[in-house]
Write a protein that holds these residues in place. Structure first.
Motif, PDB file in Angstrom:
ATOM      1  N   THR A  88     -17.608   4.822  52.900  1.00 51.02           N
ATOM      2  CA  THR A  88     -16.695   4.428  51.818  1.00 51.02           C
ATOM      3  C   THR A  88     -16.872   5.312  50.591  1.00 51.02           C
ATOM      4  OG1 THR A  88     -18.306   2.750  51.101  1.00 51.02           O
ATOM      5  CG2 THR A  88     -16.519   2.033  52.551  1.00 51.02           C
ATOM      6  N   LEU A  89     -18.103   5.789  50.349  1.00 52.23           N
ATOM      7  CA  LEU A  89     -18.327   6.686  49.220  1.00 52.23           C
ATOM      8  C   LEU A  89     -17.577   7.999  49.418  1.00 52.23           C
ATOM      9  CD1 LEU A  89     -19.713   7.480  46.584  1.00 52.23           C
ATOM     10  CD2 LEU A  89     -21.729   8.158  47.930  1.00 52.23           C
ATOM     11  N   VAL A  90     -17.658   8.572  50.614  1.00 47.55           N
ATOM     12  CA  VAL A  90     -16.964   9.829  50.893  1.00 47.55           C
ATOM     13  C   VAL A  90     -15.450   9.631  50.820  1.00 47.55           C
ATOM     14  CG1 VAL A  90     -16.518  11.586  52.651  1.00 47.55           C
ATOM     15  CG2 VAL A  90     -18.851  10.763  52.283  1.00 47.55           C
ATOM     16  N   LEU A  91     -14.955   8.577  51.457  1.00 51.24           N
ATOM     17  CA  LEU A  91     -13.507   8.328  51.446  1.00 51.24           C
ATOM     18  C   LEU A  91     -13.009   7.995  50.048  1.00 51.24           C
ATOM     19  CD1 LEU A  91     -12.969   6.214  54.702  1.00 51.24           C
ATOM     20  CD2 LEU A  91     -12.280   8.577  54.291  1.00 51.24           C
ATOM     21  N   GLY A  92     -13.713   7.087  49.364  1.00 48.94           N
ATOM     22  CA  GLY A  92     -13.279   6.675  48.034  1.00 48.94           C
ATOM     23  C   GLY A  92     -13.301   7.818  47.047  1.00 48.94           C
ATOM     24  N   PHE A  93     -14.350   8.641  47.113  1.00 49.17           N
ATOM     25  CA  PHE A  93     -14.446   9.774  46.194  1.00 49.17           C
ATOM     26  C   PHE A  93     -13.366  10.805  46.490  1.00 49.17           C
ATOM     27  CE2 PHE A  93     -15.965  13.696  44.394  1.00 49.17           C
ATOM     28  CZ  PHE A  93     -16.604  13.313  43.226  1.00 49.17           C
TER      29      PHE A  93
END
Length: 292
Positions: A88-93
């Protein structure tokens, strides 16, 4: 000119709401965790039996040398938590970066951001169930792969597995990571990016040395949201795991269904302690009070 009310009086309404809906229920759970276990009624008292039962065999008491059930359950939950947090960090960022810095119009940014948050408007259960016709043994993905001759038999690991649980978690929680990161990116002074470019920094150097540090607050807030939601979730694990995968939230739900309220309360207190330790560790990386 009227004199302003003292600050403590102004804070009383919010303090009352906090006490009534947060502090009191939490204190009640802690109190119940020390009550004796009774099959039919809740009787106030004090005992450590619930915590002893929870960690039975966890500290050298097991004969086979394997981890106890509680430790296995927490390790399984932490595994899902770490994987989902990273994805989620990679996608959200990435999504936030694209909308914030590569969409020139504010109106277009608003439209794109709204589109990305549309799934958040529907029920979590509906969004989870929507994956079953796609991932099932006779679902669309397996049927397509069979028709193309890429596989000879349906893939069993697509549904009711760790993969499906992680997929559902990412689908449900990416929004909670994306929103605070996007908010932090929109506050970045664009002249800082121009200054980095004038100093000869390439796109990756600007991203790593300028944008990421200035988004620490958003990343921390999003991480807290995702971690707390995944650690306590039991619906997603039950539906997408086919009731076959263990998690702390699922264990607590099963204990309450069997009316083991003191044991479930003890498990909830331990879960709260683990989550608080994770949040404290994250706050040591970023001073949230200072950043806000």
């Amino acid at each position: 000119m009227k004199k302003a009310l003292p600050s403590w009086i102004q804070a009383m309404p919010m303090g009352a709401v906090f006490t009534l809906f947060f502090a009191m229920p939490l204190l009640l759970i802690v109190a119940v965790s020390f009550w004796p276990q009774n099959e039919y009624t809740l009787e106030p008292g004090f005992t450590l039996d619930n915590y002893v039962s929870l960690f039975s065999g966890c500290f050298g008491g097991g004969e086979s040398g394997e981890l106890c059930t509680t430790f296995k359950t927490y390790l399984s939950t932490l595994k899902f938590c770490g994987i989902v947090w990273a994805i989620t960090l990679v996608l959200g960022f990435t999504l936030s970066y694209f909308v914030a810095f590569h969409v020139p119009s504010l109106g277009a940014q608003t439209v794109l951001f709204t589109i990305m948050t549309i799934p958040f408007w529907t029920s979590n259960v509906i969004r989870m169930i929507s994956w079953i016709p796609l991932l099932g043994r006779h679902g669309w993905i397996n049927q397509t792969l069979l028709d193309l001759g890429l596989i000879r038999q349906p893939l069993e690991w697509l549904l009711y597995s760790d993969f499906s649980v992680v997929l559902a978690f990412v689908h449900l929680n990416t929004t909670f990571m994306m929103v605070p990161i996007f908010n932090s990116m929109m506050k970045i002074d664009r002249s800082l990016l121009e200054a980095a470019n004038d100093c000869g920094a390439n796109a990756w150097q600007t991203l790593w040395n300028v944008i990421v540090p200035l988004c620490r607050t958003g990343i921390l807030i999003g991480s807290i949201f995702v971690i707390t939601l995944v650690m306590g979730d039991f619906v997603t694990v039950g539906v997408m795991g086919g009731q076959q995968i263990a998690s702390v939230g699922k264990t607590i739900q099963v204990q309450t269904s069997y009316l083991q309220f003191p044991l479930a309360a003890a498990n909830a207190v331990v879960l709260l302690g683990v989550v608080l330790l994770i949040i404290v560790a994250l706050n040591r990386l970023v001073d949230l009070r200072k950043e806000l």
